[in-house]
Design an enzyme around this catalytic site. Structure first.
Site, mmCIF file in Angstrom:
data_model
loop_
_atom_site.group_PDB
_atom_site.id
_atom_site.type_symbol
_atom_site.label_atom_id
_atom_site.label_comp_id
_atom_site.label_asym_id
_atom_site.label_seq_id
_atom_site.Cartn_x
_atom_site.Cartn_y
_atom_site.Cartn_z
ATOM 1 N N HIS A 101 69.476 -30.379 -30.418
ATOM 2 C CA HIS A 101 68.818 -29.076 -30.398
ATOM 3 C C HIS A 101 67.411 -29.180 -30.998
ATOM 4 O O HIS A 101 66.452 -28.619 -30.467
ATOM 5 C CB HIS A 101 69.673 -28.094 -31.192
ATOM 6 C CG HIS A 101 69.129 -26.708 -31.246
ATOM 7 N ND1 HIS A 101 69.497 -25.736 -30.351
ATOM 8 C CD2 HIS A 101 68.249 -26.124 -32.085
ATOM 9 C CE1 HIS A 101 68.877 -24.609 -30.638
ATOM 10 N NE2 HIS A 101 68.108 -24.815 -31.700
ATOM 11 N N GLU A 102 67.283 -29.914 -32.101
ATOM 12 C CA GLU A 102 65.967 -30.083 -32.731
ATOM 13 C C GLU A 102 65.020 -30.868 -31.838
ATOM 14 O O GLU A 102 63.833 -30.567 -31.755
ATOM 15 C CB GLU A 102 66.129 -30.791 -34.078
ATOM 16 C CG GLU A 102 66.959 -30.045 -35.100
ATOM 17 C CD GLU A 102 66.441 -28.648 -35.372
ATOM 18 O OE1 GLU A 102 65.219 -28.450 -35.325
ATOM 19 O OE2 GLU A 102 67.259 -27.755 -35.628
ATOM 20 N N GLU A 151 65.428 -20.375 -28.984
ATOM 21 C CA GLU A 151 66.756 -20.861 -29.355
ATOM 22 C C GLU A 151 67.616 -21.079 -28.115
ATOM 23 O O GLU A 151 68.332 -22.076 -28.002
ATOM 24 C CB GLU A 151 67.442 -19.867 -30.297
ATOM 25 C CG GLU A 151 66.856 -19.839 -31.697
ATOM 26 C CD GLU A 151 66.988 -21.178 -32.390
ATOM 27 O OE1 GLU A 151 68.065 -21.510 -32.882
ATOM 28 O OE2 GLU A 151 65.992 -21.912 -32.419
ATOM 29 N N HIS A 193 63.513 -28.564 -29.360
ATOM 30 C CA HIS A 193 62.405 -27.759 -29.903
ATOM 31 C C HIS A 193 61.094 -28.528 -29.821
ATOM 32 O O HIS A 193 60.036 -27.945 -29.559
ATOM 33 C CB HIS A 193 62.681 -27.394 -31.362
ATOM 34 C CG HIS A 193 63.545 -26.185 -31.534
ATOM 35 N ND1 HIS A 193 63.249 -24.964 -30.966
ATOM 36 C CD2 HIS A 193 64.702 -25.994 -32.229
ATOM 37 C CE1 HIS A 193 64.184 -24.087 -31.303
ATOM 38 N NE2 HIS A 193 65.073 -24.685 -32.058
ATOM 39 N N ASP A 210 69.076 -24.563 -26.995
ATOM 40 C CA ASP A 210 70.519 -24.698 -26.799
ATOM 41 C C ASP A 210 70.818 -25.321 -25.433
ATOM 42 O O ASP A 210 71.624 -26.250 -25.319
ATOM 43 C CB ASP A 210 71.202 -23.330 -26.878
ATOM 44 C CG ASP A 210 71.333 -22.814 -28.304
ATOM 45 O OD1 ASP A 210 71.166 -23.608 -29.246
ATOM 46 O OD2 ASP A 210 71.595 -21.608 -28.475
#
Length: 481
Positions: free
Chosen positions: A131-132, A196, A135, A200
């Site tokens: 997930h990071e 987010e 980003h 995801d």
């Protein structure tokens, strides 16, 4: 070696969580061309380096080669299955018991020790890291910077400082921001729901492609959501990662679109978790009791990680006679396991017999000369055995492969100090200061090094004077950012 003692204070950022790939026709995300216009990639990388300096200088970064090796391997496995990767990623640990992870400019991803300790399985940990990574690849921070560039109440420097403070320690950072800055600044510290959702979705694709179980991403969010019911304040991770109930449902439904799979945790994950509990959690005596209880109730199956954790706690308490049989059994089963080799070094150094560690590690270094765990343990044992020339050769050679490795620099600085080579010591110490952005202190160290250069060493004098000018120029450049 007891790297726990060598923790460096640092400050970091925090971001989001999640996973890996799908089987059908997900829409490709917006690759962020507007973000490219607002923040060119080279500038993003430069800002990321500055932020990493600040992190290392102000937060408890864990300089533990075994854990760093595991985290980097896991992180880069996920990166290798991600799309839109524009630069190399780096992964690091913060000694903090809270569940948290974060990413910032330039591909820097930080993970709290508490996340590994509290993850139910390796797929959950991988889902957060994936997930990071998403980003970063989708440049969410860069997009946010563009959205705020017309806000005269915020400067880029101020926003970066706020991001750092809050992403590394969200509960403390948000209190500072809310008391001193505008609501507009506060909004910079949390990802939007859209960001987010995108992280995801893309993270889950990465998770799946890397071979992990995508349903564990939903299980992790469910676990965090459940904690909200029993705590007065939310888990730290959720302060910068909004978690409406719809997001939990969306992630769980998305995971169902992937083929079901069973993923067995790697031994390295289990050993990393045991190591964190033993050395970065509660005190050693309490950890020893916990490992003994778990071993008593887990007499079936592989108990290697539990026995390893117990051996660590015994060594840290100087109970060497009790630790040795455990360590011998582990090494007999897996003689080249890096976790066990590292702990054997601790054992011999703790006993005051570092020469035995030097002799034991020498053949492993011949086979894996650039491995950080083997090389740094070997060098550490050599320093303890007063074989300073060996340690210096090992660390200089290692620096050719990994010139920015902070612990290697620390060990080399210590070697020069033990040899009473004052010029080399102050120059190496200047390098350490520069790596945390303390350029004025670095310049002072270079000036001290010049004081120990002989008049006939013209080349050294010229090189150090050039380095002095460089550090001073970098201090000015840093002040302009």
């Amino acid at each position: 070696m007891l790297f726990k003692r060598m923790l460096l204070c640092c400050v970091m950022l925090s971001t989001t969580f999640i996973p890996a790939q799908a089987k059908s026709n997900f829409e490709l995300p917006d690759l962020g061309t507007s973000a490219l216009q607002a923040l060119p990639l080279e500038k993003e990388r430069a800002i990321g380096e500055v932020m990493m300096m600040q992190v290392r200088g102000t937060s408890p970064v864990v300089d533990d080669p075994v854990l760093n090796e595991y985290l980097s391997t896991l992180g880069n496995t996920l990166v290798s299955h991600a799309n839109d990767v524009r630069f190399p990623f780096s992964f690091f640990l913060i000694n903090n018991p809270e569940i948290n992870a974060f990413a910032f400019y330039g591909g820097h991803v930080g993970v709290h020790t508490g996340l590994i300790a509290q993850a139910d399985n390796e797929s959950q940990l991988a889902s957060v890291i994936g997930h990071e990574i998403a980003h970063v690849t989708q440049r969410h921070l860069a997009r946010r910077l563009q959205q705020q560039q017309d806000n005269s109440g915020l400067t880029i420097a101020g926003m970066i400082a706020g991001l750092l403070a809050t992403l590394v320690s969200p509960d403390a950072g948000l209190a500072i921001i809310s008391g001193t800055q505008t609501q507009s600044a506060l909004s910079q510290l949390t990802h939007s729901r859209g960001a987010e959702q995108e992280a995801d979705r893309i993270g889950m694709r990465t998770l799946y492609d890397a071979g992990f179980d995508p349903k564990e991403s939903g299980e992790f969010l469910t676990k965090l959501s459940a904690q909200l019911r029993y705590k007065q304040k939310p888990p730290v991770f959720l302060l910068t990662h909004p978690l409406p109930q719809s997001r939990v449902s969306d992630v769980r439904l998305r995971a169902q679109q992937y083929e079901s799979r069973q993923y067995t945790d790697s031994l390295s994950f289990q050993l990393a978790k045991a190591r964190i509990i033993a050395r970065y959690g509660s005190d050693s005596e309490h950890a020893e009791n916990e490992f003994r209880k778990l071993l008593k109730h887990n007499s079936f199956g592989d108990t290697s990680a539990l026995r390893y954790g117990l051996a660590l706690t015994l060594i840290d308490q100087k109970k060497y006679k009790e630790a040795k049989p455990l360590l011998d059994d582990l090494l007999d089963a897996s003689p080249d396991n890096l976790f066990y080799l590292d702990t054997l070094t601790d054992y011999y150094v703790g006993l005051g017999q570092p020469q035995k560690a030097v002799e034991y590690l020498a053949p492993f270094h011949q086979l894996r000369p650039n491995n950080q765990v083997v090389t740094l343990n070997y060098a550490h044992a050599a320093i303890e055995a007063k074989q300073y020339d060996l340690a210096k050769d090992l660390l200089r050679s290692f620096a050719l492969e990994k010139p920015d490795h902070f612990l290697a620099k620390q060990l080399l600085t210590d070697t020069y100090k033990q040899q009473d080579d004052k010029a080399a010591y102050h120059e190496a110490n200047a390098d350490l200061m520069a790596q945390v952005g303390a350029y004025m202190k670095a310049a002072d160290e270079v000036q001290k090094a010049l004081n120990f250069i002989e008049p006939d060493e013209a080349i050294k004098q010229k090189r150090l004077k050039a380095l002095l000018a460089q550090y001073r120029a970098m201090q000015k450049e840093l002040a302009r950012m």
